[in-house]
Design an enzyme around this catalytic site. Structure first.
Site, short mmCIF file in Angstrom:
data_model
loop_
_atom_site.label_atom_id
_atom_site.label_comp_id
_atom_site.label_asym_id
_atom_site.label_seq_id
_atom_site.Cartn_x
_atom_site.Cartn_y
_atom_site.Cartn_z
N GLU A 1 1.06 -1.22 -0.07
CA GLU A 1 0.11 -0.12 0.08
C GLU A 1 1.04 1.23 -0.09
OE1 GLU A 1 -2.56 -0.28 3.38
OE2 GLU A 1 -3.79 -2.01 2.50
N ASP A 2 2.22 1.22 0.42
CA ASP A 2 2.91 2.18 0.38
C ASP A 2 3.35 2.69 -1.18
OD1 ASP A 2 4.98 4.19 1.92
OD2 ASP A 2 6.21 3.34 0.54
N HIS A 3 3.52 4.17 -1.19
CA HIS A 3 3.76 4.56 -2.77
C HIS A 3 5.03 4.05 -3.50
CE1 HIS A 3 5.13 7.63 -0.41
NE2 HIS A 3 6.00 8.13 -1.52
N ASN B 1 4.98 0.53 -3.88
CA ASN B 1 4.04 0.06 -4.93
C ASN B 1 4.93 0.15 -6.31
OD1 ASN B 1 1.53 -0.79 -4.28
ND2 ASN B 1 0.96 1.21 -3.74
#
Length: 580
Positions: free
Chosen positions: A559-561, A564
């Site tokens: 979920e972390d950018h 990702n």
């Protein structure tokens, strides 16, 4: 004044006389053919009239006019207070609250000639300014209220002279009214303060008993007034004393003397004989002991425990002899209360000793359950021969002196984690799954996890630093921390205050420092499979571990950018990089 009851009293030439309504109205002499239903309906009507009684200040411009305190239908005491006059056409009403947290507080409001109510001086000033009144000022309206004690004293000074003047005229009234009322109000009548006044009330009229009730109310004063609570039945208020009316009991008591003249005479004689003990019993049930006439104004509070003891003692005395019960509950209340206190103390000590014995017996039984079987047998034999107090002492002594083998204690209480064999060994490494070791490829994003993948502890520490913190701020502090604390063994023994000083450029430095110390300890001692099981590690740290330390990047949905971006880059280039 008629024989129907005391409706109002004249206070001389002091101005308009306030209306003082008695809480108990006298019933006129019924004819011989009076029926039972008529008496019941009359008593019910009297109760309803008294319940809805309200006293208001008359709107006359008299400087010496006395102001009554209004009694609301929901319950407010009525009294009088001597004040300056209010403007013509206006009414000043004072109500006192009887229930709730603000019981006893007075509410003052003025009623205009148009019927508008004003509860504060500011609203009154706004009204006068809006209507352009020039003759009236807000200072002409007094919103202050005298204390209840002052009101009572003024009422006493104004009314006692009139009461004594009319006492002689009412002494020739028939005794049937007094006896009828004493019979109907058997459960609720408050007695005089001494036995001599009680005998005087038998010979006098209904007005004499009302006068004695007013004197008693001055002795009770504000104590009873502030303890008023809304009862289930009907309640009439006389100067702050609640008197509960039970229609069923009143009708039942009245049914005996309305049938014939002969029965009426016998019931009246019986009422005279029973009035004194019944009055004393109702007074004790109200938990207020009124002392003799020499000590007027002093009251003795009776607690609920003492009240129960009084009831028990009255039952035993009444079964033994009626003379003894009347003597105990008559005018000598101080001696009775002192004897009752001593008896209450003795019973309280007995119950306390019994509770202590029961508690010690329970403790001894629980302790004996853990003893060896042979000790239990010896203890039970000694318990049969000893007294209850020595039984407890003997059981405790046996438990202290007798010893149990050390192996049994270790087997029962000590877990494997704290055993000596486990402590001698070194800290066992975490039993992780036999993951495939791999080297994550370098990406154009240059994540810090790509550098620390070889040491899972350092990688997880980096995720703690990067949690809700930008990389520009967190990564320089991370390298300083790893220089001072290079491994988990060093970090788990570090002082969190020193770590907190190092983390001050970042936010939540105290919380991060404690988290790092506890995480390092669990990293070495806890049996874990994924780092999310450890303290301070969430989804971000767990996903980083599975992507960079373990070859599980295909099963991860970060979920972390930043993760990702790296995860998408792996999926796009895994064939070129020959990743399985």
């Amino acid at each position: 004044m008629g024989t129907t009851g005391l409706e109002s009293l004249s206070l001389g030439d002091r101005g308009a006389a306030p209306t003082v309504t008695s809480s108990e109205r006298l019933v006129p002499d019924p004819p011989n053919d009076l029926r039972k239903e008529d008496v019941a309906m009359e008593l019910e009507r009297v109760g309803e009239d008294e319940e809805q009684m309200m006293i208001k200040r008359s709107s006359e411009c008299n400087p010496l006019l006395q102001e009554p305190i209004a009694s609301a239908q929901f319950g407010a005491t009525a009294g009088t207070e001597c004040r300056k006059s209010v403007p013509c056409g206006w009414e000043r009403v004072v109500k006192q609250r009887l229930f709730g947290k603000t019981a006893g507080r007075f509410d003052v409001y003025f009623i205009s000639p148009q019927g508008l109510k004003f509860r504060s001086k500011s609203s009154l000033a706004n009204y006068l300014h809006k209507n352009g009144e020039t003759s009236l000022k807000p200072e002409d309206f007094d919103f202050t209220v005298l204390s209840k004690r002052g009101i009572k004293s003024r009422y006493k000074d104004c009314s006692m002279a009139a009461l004594t003047s009319h006492l002689q005229n009412q002494s020739n009234n028939s005794n049937w009214n007094l006896r009828t009322r004493s019979k109907c109000k058997k459960d609720v009548f408050m007695p005089p303060s001494s036995s001599s006044e009680l005998q005087e009330s038998r010979g006098l009229s209904n007005f004499t008993s009302t006068h004695l009730l007013l004197k008693e109310d001055e002795g009770v004063d504000d104590v009873n007034f502030r303890k008023v609570r809304k009862p289930k039945g009907k309640v009439t208020i006389l100067k702050g004393i609640p008197i509960k009316k039970t229609k069923k009991g009143c009708r039942k008591s009245c049914s005996g003397f309305v049938q014939s003249d002969s029965k009426r005479e016998s019931v009246c004689n019986k009422a005279d004989a029973e009035s004194e003990p019944v009055a004393q019993k109702s007074q004790l049930d109200r938990t207020v002991c009124i002392s003799d006439a020499g000590a007027c104004g002093e009251t003795l509070s009776v607690t609920s425990e003492e009240n129960s003891l009084v009831k028990k003692k009255e039952r035993s005395l009444s079964s033994g002899s009626n003379f003894c019960s009347e003597q105990k509950t008559s005018g000598i209340i101080n001696k009775f209360c002192s004897a009752k206190d001593s008896e209450h103390n003795e019973k309280y000590e007995d119950t306390f000793l019994e509770s202590e014995e029961i508690g010690t017996k329970v403790e001894v039984v629980e302790r004996k359950e853990h003893l060896h079987t042979d000790i239990l047998k010896r203890g039970s034999e000694m318990d049969n021969n000893c007294s209850p107090t020595r039984k407890d002492f003997t059981g405790e002594k046996i438990f202290q002196e007798d010893t149990i083998p050390r192996t049994q204690i270790e087997r029962r209480k000590t877990s494997l984690y704290f055993s000596s064999k486990y402590n001698k060994e070194a800290l066992s490494p975490p039993r992780r799954k036999a993951f495939k070791k791999w080297t994550p490829p370098r990406s154009p994003f240059n994540l810090v996890q790509e550098t620390l993948f070889h040491d899972p502890w350092k990688l997880l520490i980096a995720t703690i630093f990067l949690n809700r913190t930008s990389g520009k701020m967190a990564i320089p502090v991370l390298w300083k921390f790893l220089e001072k604390y290079p491994s988990a063994e060093v970090a788990r023994t570090a002082d969190w205050r020193d770590v907190s000083e190092l983390l001050k450029p970042l936010g939540l430095y105290d919380l991060r420092a404690k988290t790092i110390v506890k995480f390092s300890d669990e990293y070495l001692t806890k049996q874990w499979k994924y780092p999310i099981e450890l303290h301070g590690i969430g989804k971000y740290g767990n996903d980083s571990y599975r992507i960079f330390c373990v070859n599980e990047w295909k099963q991860v949905h970060p979920e972390d950018h930043k993760l990702n971006k790296y995860h998408d880059w792996l999926w796009e280039n895994h064939e070129k990089l020959s990743l399985s």
